[in-house]
Design a protein around this motif. Structure first.
Motif, short mmCIF file in Angstrom:
data_model
loop_
_atom_site.label_atom_id
_atom_site.label_comp_id
_atom_site.label_asym_id
_atom_site.label_seq_id
_atom_site.Cartn_x
_atom_site.Cartn_y
_atom_site.Cartn_z
N PRO A 491 0.85 -1.13 0.15
CA PRO A 491 -0.21 0.24 -0.28
C PRO A 491 0.69 1.26 0.06
CG PRO A 491 -0.04 -0.81 2.19
CD PRO A 491 1.01 -2.17 1.43
N ASP A 492 -0.02 2.38 0.03
CA ASP A 492 1.03 3.57 -0.43
C ASP A 492 0.92 3.87 1.61
OD1 ASP A 492 1.32 6.20 -1.58
OD2 ASP A 492 0.44 6.88 0.93
N ARG A 493 2.43 4.63 1.65
CA ARG A 493 2.64 5.11 3.05
C ARG A 493 2.13 5.64 3.96
NH1 ARG A 493 8.28 8.00 2.52
NH2 ARG A 493 8.90 7.57 4.38
N ALA A 494 1.30 6.71 3.55
CA ALA A 494 0.01 7.23 4.06
C ALA A 494 -0.80 5.80 5.15
CB ALA A 494 -0.69 7.76 3.09
N GLU A 495 -1.32 4.94 4.34
CA GLU A 495 -2.26 3.80 4.49
C GLU A 495 -1.30 3.13 5.99
OE1 GLU A 495 -4.35 1.66 1.49
OE2 GLU A 495 -3.22 3.62 0.42
N LEU A 496 -0.16 3.21 5.72
CA LEU A 496 0.78 2.75 6.80
C LEU A 496 1.11 3.26 8.35
CD1 LEU A 496 2.65 -0.33 4.71
CD2 LEU A 496 0.35 -0.46 6.13
N GLU A 497 1.60 4.48 7.88
CA GLU A 497 2.37 5.28 8.57
C GLU A 497 1.69 6.15 9.84
OE1 GLU A 497 6.63 6.32 6.14
OE2 GLU A 497 4.91 7.65 6.85
N HIS A 498 0.80 5.31 10.44
CA HIS A 498 0.08 5.48 11.52
C HIS A 498 -0.10 4.84 12.16
CE1 HIS A 498 -3.30 3.64 9.75
NE2 HIS A 498 -3.13 3.45 8.93
N ASP A 499 -1.12 4.98 13.74
CA ASP A 499 -0.98 4.25 14.86
C ASP A 499 -0.57 3.23 15.40
OD1 ASP A 499 -4.60 5.29 14.94
OD2 ASP A 499 -4.79 3.92 13.47
#
Length: 896
Positions: A491-499
């Motif tokens: 996935p795109d990094r924005a979908e992973l770099e959270h929580d």
């Protein structure tokens, strides 16, 4: 373009693009060719240095040389061709040595060209193409990617990069430059967050940028222009030698004018009066002074080279000794210029995390990187983090399959990787700027390895702690991770770099060099002020300065670059004249140049350190420019006067000590050389005042043999004397202090000189009168007393040499007794004395030399008398210095 590049580069970006007549698709080929003919190639202009002919001419018109020209002219006019040629040879020797001394290469501007890449990628008519960097023009759109060198000043149109500005601004860590980040106008180009500077390097990211300045109009070109305008001022020693030369010239001419008529009125023929005038001129000119100073300084240069300091200009050795202000860079000079682990902190801001936290942190640092520790490739910070990972755990870290890599994004200030372990568990591992990681974290790892919610109070406590650590000059990296669902596609990094689950923080530092605190303490004891001038932030620089002892026990006052620009010269002078040591942060090349100039205007002798391209103008302006040999740029090394092969601040203090010792030693051999003028002049005065009744006791050729042959090696040996006690506890001498003081002249002329003259004249008359001579008796060729007269002049010549031995021993100390340091401790002087005795013996006993110098062998009784001369001279001077020490003790005066 209507505006000049600095004004244009700081205007709002849409206005800049419109003014340049450019767009995102760049220029077409016809536009580029037309602009190239208008603005010229993207190159730096070099400036030629002084010609060899000009250097030779300057040495041939030196005051001492002018005086010798007069003497040579008089000799040739009176048919004394041999004497005239000998004096001309002396002029040539002195000029040759001086020219060889100063003819070192000055290629500072030329070296700047190495920072411009040969090729660059530009967008022409919408298509990227590779062109020669020298053909780039304002309005071109350049493509910059990781590893590229920036070839011109430009504004970023799209994308973001991290740029190493250290060579141009002195910033020790890469900075982010991104499109759309210029939310406000800046006064300085180096502060603009969307500006790329020529000569810098992209360390990560990619972007497209519109060129606003090329060649000499860039920031790099402006630095080159500053370097070209800055001239090397004469050193304090060069100024002093010039003053001494004029003093000697005035004395010689004055004595000649005063006594020439006296000789004529006393019954001398015009020819005899001319010989008398030449003799006075030659006797008053210490022909060996310049070569002896040159050789002594060369010995000082060799000593410094063995201690890590390469000096490019000989007179700089003495200038170091008079230094009273050191303006030092931070990175690589005070510090080791390498990032190392300072400390680790868990997510609760506690130092020394528990094993579970340390293991998780090492896991992230080991996997989330683009560097290779074994190969030594990668960003220095990344390599330091890999070393940290290895230190945090005892067992080898697991090898995992990397499924995706999200490279460091300067705008996000993050790097992430997705890995899959041996059990098929997929995780995202993220590291980056603490505020960026903290904003994306919702939980934190507890000391036991469990996870807890990251609440507002926790965030506030962490923010406070991180601000405190950053204020201590530490570079902080945050580590986090979380498990992610296994997906068929990445996935795109924005979908992973959270929580994310915050693990903790790594604090890196560029550690202080071990020898720096002691060196700073030595500088303070020697009365030297140390200021820090750096391109780094004020907090980092102040923290390093405090740990080094700069500024005393309190945190030093920090002057940011913009604040310095707001100060007029009067207020800056007031700031610099105080006793406080200062830290100038975010400094520009003009700032460093201005600080050096204002300090010099106040009478200070300034040593300036630097390693970057931006330091070159200030290094040239300062009395002593000190460049780093290991981490420094070629530009800085070319502009500097001294290069530190070990990049260590402590070497500067050792150089200051060496410079002070050399200055003291120069004064010692000036006393030694000046003392011999009196016994050389007295025979001519006796000859003139007696109207020729007392024959001339010394020939001009014998004077030249003394000044250039017998006295040179002992004088040079005096330049190798060890420092007298308390050398580095004295305050620096003022720039206006003269190298020759009244006390030195009294000692050289009235004590050593008159004592030597009395002994020499007594020996001369004793030989003549023992042979039956009476005043007025003929002693010329063919007379009965001619051989006895030649033996008497030989006694004068040998007597002066014997008195030289006593003077050399006496001149070894200025403050303490010779017995306190040991008469035989300077083996170079003992060799020099042996040499001058050997030269004297050859001149007296070798038949061929007898014809040249007009000498004859001496009798045993005369040699025995000569053996007493050195002891008498030394004892008289020892008594004089004992009386001076007694007076200093009684009155509290300082030796001088």
């Amino acid at each position: 373009m209507a505006d000049d590049p600095p004004a244009l580069v700081l205007r709002p970006l849409p206005e800049v693009v419109e003014e340049l007549g450019s767009s995102a698709t760049g220029l077409d080929d016809d536009q580029a060719r037309a602009r190239l003919s208008t603005y010229g190639p993207n190159e730096l202009v070099t400036r030629a240095g002084p010609s060899l002919l000009a250097s030779v001419g300057r040495q041939l018109t030196h005051p001492l040389a002018l005086l010798l020209w007069v003497a040579a002219g008089l000799a040739l006019a009176t048919s004394a061709e041999v004497l005239g040629v000998a004096i001309l040879a002396v002029i040539a020797l002195n000029a040759g040595l001086a020219v060889l001394q100063e003819r070192h290469a000055e290629h500072a501007v030329a070296a700047l060209s190495a920072y411009l890449p040969p090729h660059a990628v530009v967008v022409r008519a919408g298509r990227p193409s590779t062109v020669e960097a020298r053909t780039i023009v304002p309005g071109d759109v350049v493509v910059v990617e990781e590893g590229d060198a920036v070839c011109a000043d430009a504004r970023i149109l799209q994308g973001a990069v991290e740029v190493d500005l250290s060579a141009v601004t002195g910033e020790s860590v890469p900075v982010v430059r991104a499109a759309g980040s210029a939310t406000e106008l800046h006064r300085r180009v180096v502060d603009a967050p969307d500006v790329l500077l020529s000569g810098t390097t992209c360390t990560s990211g990619d972007c497209r940028a519109v060129v606003v300045a090329t060649g000499m109009s860039t920031e790099l070109g402006r630095i080159a222009s500053l370097s070209g305008r800055t001239t090397q001022e004469p050193s304090p020693l060069e100024l002093q030698v010039r003053r001494v030369a004029w003093l000697i010239a005035a004395v010689a001419v004055g004595v000649g004018i005063a006594f020439l008529p006296l000789g004529v009125m006393s019954g001398l023929s015009l020819a005899d009066a001319a010989v008398f005038a030449i003799g006075l001129l030659v006797a008053n000119v210490p022909e060996g002074l310049l070569p002896t100073i040159t050789l002594a300084l060369a010995a000082g240069v060799a000593d410094l080279a063995r201690q890590g300091g390469l000096v490019k200009r000989l007179s700089a050795v003495e200038t170091l000794g008079s230094t009273d202000v050191i303006c030092t860079d931070k990175t690589g000079t005070l510090t080791q210029n390498r990032m190392t682990l300072h400390s680790t902190w868990d997510a609760s801001a506690r130092r020394s995390p528990e094993p579970a936290v340390r293991s998780a942190m090492a896991h992230v640092l080991h996997a989330c990187t683009s560097a290779d520790l074994a190969a030594g490739t990668g960003d220095p910070t990344e390599l330091a983090l890999l070393e940290t990972a290895a230190r945090l755990v005892d067992s080898p870290l697991p090898t995992e399959r990397r499924r995706a890599t999200y490279h460091f994004d300067p705008r996000l200030r993050l790097m992430s990787v997705v890995v899959v372990d041996a059990h098929g568990v997929e995780r995202i591992l993220t590291k980056g700027a603490p505020e960026a990681v903290l904003a994306r974290s919702t939980s934190a790892m507890a000391p036991d390895g469990t996870t807890s919610t990251l609440g507002p109070a926790d965030r506030e406590r962490l923010a406070t702690r991180l601000e405190e650590l950053a204020g201590r000059g530490l570079r902080l990296i945050a580590c986090s991770w979380r498990e992610v669902p296994v997906a068929a596609t990445v996935p795109d990094r924005a979908e992973l770099e959270h929580d994310l689950d915050l693990i903790g923080f790594v604090a890196l530092t560029d550690p202080l060099r071990d020898a720096v605190p002691d060196a700073v303490a030595q500088a303070h004891a020697a009365g030297i002020t140390v200021h820090v001038i750096t391109g780094d932030s004020g907090g980092t620089a102040a923290a390093i300065a405090t740990s080094a002892g700069i500024g005393g026990s309190d945190r030093p006052h920090v002057v940011p670059g913009p604040d310095l620009e707001d100060l007029d010269d009067e207020h800056l002078d007031d700031l610099l004249s105080g006793e406080a040591e200062l830290v100038f942060a975010r400094s520009s090349p003009e700032d460093k140049l201005r600080i050096a100039a204002r300090l010099q205007a106040a009478g200070h002798v300034v040593a300036m350190t630097g390693d970057g391209v931006n330091d070159a103008p200030a290094l040239r302006q300062a009395d002593i420019g000190v460049a780093m040999g290991r981490a420094g740029t070629d530009v800085a090394r070319e502009a500097a006067t001294m290069v530190l092969t070990d990049d260590d601040f402590a070497t500067i203090i050792r150089a200051v000590e060496a410079g002070r010792r050399v200055y003291d030693d120069v004064r010692k051999f000036i006393v030694y050389i000046f003392a011999h003028a009196v016994p050389e002049i007295v025979p001519f005065l006796v000859f003139a005042l007696s109207g020729g009744a007392v024959p001339l006791g010394l020939t001009v050729v014998q004077i030249l043999l003394i000044d250039l042959g017998t006295e040179t090696l002992p004088a040079l040996a005096l330049g190798r004397e060890a420092a007298e006690p308390g050398l580095m506890d004295r305050p620096p001498r003022p720039r206006s202090e003269r190298i020759i003081s009244r006390a030195m002249l009294v000692r050289a002329w009235a004590v050593l000189g008159l004592t030597s003259a009395a002994l020499v004249l007594g020996g001369y008359l004793d030989v003549l009168m023992s042979a039956g001579w009476r005043p007025g008796d003929p002693t010329g060729p063919g007379s009965a007393l001619h051989d006895d007269y030649l033996r008497a002049t030989t006694m004068t010549f040998a007597g002066i040499v014997a008195c030289q031995v006593g003077t050399a021993l006496a001149a070894r100390t200025e403050r303490v007794s010779l017995l306190a340091i040991g008469p035989l401790t300077n083996r170079f002087l003992l060799l020099g004395i042996a040499f001058e005795i050997a030269v004297t013996a050859v001149a007296i006993y070798l038949p061929a030399a007898q014809e040249v110098f007009g000498t004859r062998p001496l009798h045993g009784s005369e040699l025995a008398l000569l053996g007493c001369f050195p002891v008498v001279v030394w004892l008289v001077d020892e008594g004089y210095r004992w009386a001076r020490r007694a007076r200093w003790a009684r009155t509290g005066e300082v030796a001088g």
